[in-house]
Write a protein that holds these residues in place. Structure first.
Motif, mmCIF file in Angstrom:
data_model
loop_
_atom_site.group_PDB
_atom_site.id
_atom_site.type_symbol
_atom_site.label_atom_id
_atom_site.label_comp_id
_atom_site.label_asym_id
_atom_site.label_seq_id
_atom_site.Cartn_x
_atom_site.Cartn_y
_atom_site.Cartn_z
ATOM 1 N N GLN A 34 18.281 27.374 120.285
ATOM 2 C CA GLN A 34 17.052 26.596 120.432
ATOM 3 C C GLN A 34 15.793 27.408 120.123
ATOM 4 O OE1 GLN A 34 16.947 23.266 120.924
ATOM 5 N NE2 GLN A 34 14.769 23.532 120.457
ATOM 6 N N ALA A 79 18.912 17.749 110.524
ATOM 7 C CA ALA A 79 17.454 17.624 110.524
ATOM 8 C C ALA A 79 16.872 17.441 109.129
ATOM 9 C CB ALA A 79 16.836 18.862 111.184
ATOM 10 N N SER A 112 23.124 21.777 112.288
ATOM 11 C CA SER A 112 21.863 21.277 112.857
ATOM 12 C C SER A 112 20.785 21.148 111.788
ATOM 13 C CB SER A 112 21.392 22.195 113.980
ATOM 14 O OG SER A 112 21.046 23.485 113.489
ATOM 15 N N LEU A 113 20.776 22.070 110.817
ATOM 16 C CA LEU A 113 19.785 21.992 109.731
ATOM 17 C C LEU A 113 20.050 20.794 108.837
ATOM 18 C CD1 LEU A 113 19.523 25.769 108.720
ATOM 19 C CD2 LEU A 113 17.897 24.446 110.075
ATOM 20 N N LEU A 145 11.049 27.298 113.876
ATOM 21 C CA LEU A 145 11.073 26.506 112.645
ATOM 22 C C LEU A 145 10.100 25.337 112.726
ATOM 23 C CD1 LEU A 145 14.907 26.422 111.859
ATOM 24 C CD2 LEU A 145 13.147 27.789 110.730
ATOM 25 N N ALA A 146 9.957 24.773 113.899
ATOM 26 C CA ALA A 146 9.032 23.662 114.068
ATOM 27 C C ALA A 146 7.591 24.100 113.838
ATOM 28 C CB ALA A 146 9.191 23.058 115.463
ATOM 29 N N LEU A 163 15.300 29.489 117.827
ATOM 30 C CA LEU A 163 15.099 29.459 116.376
ATOM 31 C C LEU A 163 14.473 28.140 115.959
ATOM 32 C CD1 LEU A 163 17.440 31.642 116.803
ATOM 33 C CD2 LEU A 163 18.065 31.121 114.437
ATOM 34 N N HIS A 164 14.997 27.040 116.500
ATOM 35 C CA HIS A 164 14.467 25.733 116.134
ATOM 36 C C HIS A 164 13.013 25.578 116.566
ATOM 37 C CE1 HIS A 164 18.138 23.861 114.554
ATOM 38 N NE2 HIS A 164 18.796 24.583 115.452
ATOM 39 N N ASP A 165 12.663 26.174 117.672
ATOM 40 C CA ASP A 165 11.266 26.100 118.113
ATOM 41 C C ASP A 165 10.344 26.786 117.110
ATOM 42 O OD1 ASP A 165 12.145 24.785 120.360
ATOM 43 O OD2 ASP A 165 12.118 26.572 121.644
ATOM 44 N N PRO A 197 23.999 25.075 120.134
ATOM 45 C CA PRO A 197 22.657 24.496 119.983
ATOM 46 C C PRO A 197 21.668 24.995 121.032
ATOM 47 C CG PRO A 197 24.312 22.820 119.603
ATOM 48 C CD PRO A 197 25.054 24.040 120.086
ATOM 49 N N VAL A 204 15.478 25.257 104.776
ATOM 50 C CA VAL A 204 15.875 26.462 105.508
ATOM 51 C C VAL A 204 17.146 26.999 104.871
ATOM 52 C CG1 VAL A 204 16.518 27.460 107.729
ATOM 53 C CG2 VAL A 204 14.880 25.555 107.639
ATOM 54 N N LEU A 243 24.387 26.354 113.256
ATOM 55 C CA LEU A 243 23.037 26.343 112.697
ATOM 56 C C LEU A 243 22.967 25.458 111.455
ATOM 57 C CD1 LEU A 243 20.129 27.446 112.569
ATOM 58 C CD2 LEU A 243 21.021 29.397 111.286
#
Length: 652
Positions: free
Chosen positions: A206, A247, A243-244, A212-213, A208-210, A202, A220, A240
């Motif tokens: 991170q 979310a 986590s998706l 995506l936000a 990548l998640h930033d 994770p 996704v 990944l």
């Protein structure tokens, strides 16, 4: 090697007796006696073989994925395998142990499902995460209001070493490590990489998640390219996906696919949200009102093949408007509503065909929003917009519809009758050569012979010959089939009988609804009076009143009256009394809207009096007309052949 890690795969094992990753025995039974050099050599050989076998499996994975484009790759990787050069058969054994790269989910299922949801509008924005041998990339994907999927901004890319700083940046070493190997260059760097573990991913992912936000995706989808089965990539992928799902950005069911095509290629193969059609004009043959209609080319949900050379095609033949314009717009649109101003342009080109000629239009579909014109060959692009084309469409277009009936006196010498016929021939020739829409003119014939006034019974017999309205070729055939007749009376001819016939069948035979109605009387003698006057002119044997018949046609049918008066063989003045004055008045009434002499009339003058060439002015049509093999439609379907037909219409 860090303490507590497997000496073969570097996986942290703690107090375990055997490595859960590679199966290496970490703690065995006691050895009796001292550790001899032989035991150390034997242990070293077994450890080297295990490490070599471990790394060779990684080599097999990398070569299977990337070796086709790099013939020297296998040799370079084998050179850094731990444990020394492989023995004969070890590489083949490693390949067998690895087997084929797994397919996590069919690309068509995963990507197709995503694109269907985007095209249908179920989700507004999505993100595609691509895991490749070299990098991890994130691309935002959405669709415009036409449903054409497209990238949302530039792609964000991270090299694997950007996410995992302990990973070698040199490609060969990086690939070997991602594929599950370590290699001779591992050294002390093995431990921090491998022990990233599931809990460490994770933090590594991170960035990548930033991103995506910032995209704000509704869904996704990760796509695995060439690296399926590479252990470190699999770990990253699983972290990944979890986590998706957590979310709410993925459903956890078949979230990945092993794919080879590019993202742009996948977008190209998305289904069409709306059908595509060619915009055409339809002109009402009576009112001349213009409405825009569509002819289907490709139906909604069409998906293009993977091979560009197999792109679906559609062909239709349309007509260039009969008046010349600077250019003709070929507009492929998505008819999303009944109002053409709601139609969305997909492709727009210009051509300049000869007025009134057929135009063969052939197009290919390369993907959503991508229509390519194949024919005509002289197309030009640019310079036009769909709103601009709409603004040029006139409310009315085309020539006035005109129905012309010739009432022809057939009694007389062959030369005199032939001269009357020539007036008809000349007018039809002019219409064929100069009228932009000859079909707007329909011509009928009523020929009248003389009554047999010496035989009462014979005088009651019909004296008219008829040829109902038709196109020019048919009219001439009928006209040349009529022969002159012998005049039986010097001072009058049965014009009133011709008017009577026209009156009795008007509305069912001679006139079209909405067309202009014209009668052209061509003869030399005036009509018979309804009763005897102060001269020798005898009345109509059937007591038809030409004035009454004429007035009824004018009032009821708004008939235009044109007459062409020839010279009679016998001067009406010889009838005495008021015969000549009545004859002059009759011809003035018969030609109230245009009176000519037979030797002074011209085809152009007659056409002008009849209004045959009126209606076009400066108006032009910017789009083609419906062709002979086309019909309007508001829904497109696959273009499987030439001039395909579909029912229904989207009217303007």
């Amino acid at each position: 090697m860090a303490a507590g890690c497997c000496p073969v795969c570097a996986l942290p094992c703690g107090a375990a007796a055997r490595c859960r990753g590679c199966g290496w025995l970490l703690r065995g039974g006691y050895v009796l006696g001292g550790i001899t050099a032989g035991l150390e050599r034997e242990f070293g050989a077994r450890l080297a073989a295990a490490r070599r076998r471990f790394d060779l499996r990684a080599v097999a994975r990398v070569v299977d994925a990337l070796g086709d484009g790099d013939p020297g790759l296998a040799g370079r990787l084998v050179a850094v395998v731990r444990g020394g050069p492989p023995a004969p058969g070890e590489i083949d054994a490693a390949r067998r142990e690895v087997g084929e790269a797994p397919t996590v989910a069919p690309a068509g299922v995963v990507v197709g499902r995503l694109l269907n949801r985007i095209v249908s509008g179920e989700i507004r924005q999505a993100a595609v995460v691509e895991l490749t041998p070299d990098a991890v990339a994130v691309t935002g994907v959405g669709a415009d209001d036409l449903g054409v999927p497209q990238r949302l901004g530039p792609q964000r890319t991270w090299n694997w070493s950007d996410l995992l700083p302990g990973l070698p940046s040199e490609p060969d070493s990086q690939w070997l490590r991602l594929a599950g190997g370590i290699g001779a260059h591992g050294g002390g760097r093995v431990d921090p990489i491998v022990t990233v573990g599931y809990k460490g991913w994770p933090a590594a992912l991170q960035p990548l998640h930033d991103v995506l936000a910032t995209i704000g995706p509704s869904s996704v989808v990760p796509l695995v390219r060439q690296v399926a089965g590479w252990p470190m990539v699999d770990d990253a992928l699983q972290a990944l996906v979890d986590s998706l799902v957590h979310a709410g950005l993925a459903d956890g069911q078949q979230p990945v696919a092993v794919v080879s095509g590019t993202l742009d290629e996948m977008l190209r193969r998305a289904p069409l949200r709306h059908g595509y059609a060619l915009a055409l004009a339809e002109v009402d043959h009576v009112t001349r009102r213009v409405r825009l209609v569509t002819h289907p080319l490709f139906e909604a949900d069409t998906v293009v093949p993977a091979e560009p050379e197999l792109a679906p095609e559609s062909e239709v033949t349309v007509l260039a408007p009969p008046t010349r314009s600077d250019e003709l717009a070929l507009a492929v649109v998505a008819p999303v509503g009944d109002d053409p101003r709601q139609w969305r342009p997909v492709a727009l080109a210009r051509c300049a065909p000869q007025p009134g000629t057929p135009v063969r239009v052939r197009v290919a579909l390369d993907g959503p929003g991508r229509v390519r014109f194949l024919h005509p060959a002289d197309l030009r692009g640019g310079g036009r917009t769909w709103p601009g084309v709409l603004n040029e469409v006139p409310a009315e277009f085309g020539a006035e519809q005109v129905d012309v009936v010739f009432a022809l006196e057939l009694g007389g010498t062959p030369e005199a009758v032939a001269a009357r016929f020539q007036v008809v021939v000349d007018l039809l020739t002019l219409v064929g050569e100069e009228h932009p829409e000859p079909a707007a003119v329909m011509v009928g014939l009523i020929g009248y012979d003389d009554h047999n006034l010496l035989d009462w019974r014979g005088s009651q017999r019909p004296v008219v010959r008829l040829a109902a309205p038709m196109a020019a070729a048919g009219v001439l055939t009928a006209l040349y089939g009529w022969r002159p007749s012998e005049p039986r009376y010097d001072f009058a001819a049965p014009v009133e009988d011709a008017l009577r016939v026209l009156n009795e069948s008007a509305g069912t035979r001679w006139w079209r609804d909405g067309a202009a109605h014209c009668l052209v009387t061509i003869g030399a003698r005036p009509p018979h009076p309804v009763r005897q006057h102060d001269d020798l002119t005898v009345p109509c044997p059937a007591r038809h009143d030409w004035r009454t018949e004429m007035d009824q046609l004018v009032v009821r049918d708004s008939m235009r009256r044109v007459a062409i008066r020839g010279m009679p063989e016998v001067d009406p003045a010889r009838a005495g009394g008021s015969a000549r004055a009545r004859a002059d008045e009759a011809w003035r009434q018969l030609g109230a809207d245009g009176l000519f002499t037979l030797d002074g009339v011209s085809a152009a003058g007659l056409a002008s009096a009849l209004g045959l060439l009126a209606g076009y002015g400066e108006r032009t049509l910017p789009v083609p007309l419906l062709g002979p093999a086309t019909e309007p439609s508001s829904a497109a379907r696959p273009g499987a052949g030439t001039g395909s037909v579909a029912s229904g219409g989207a009217a303007w």
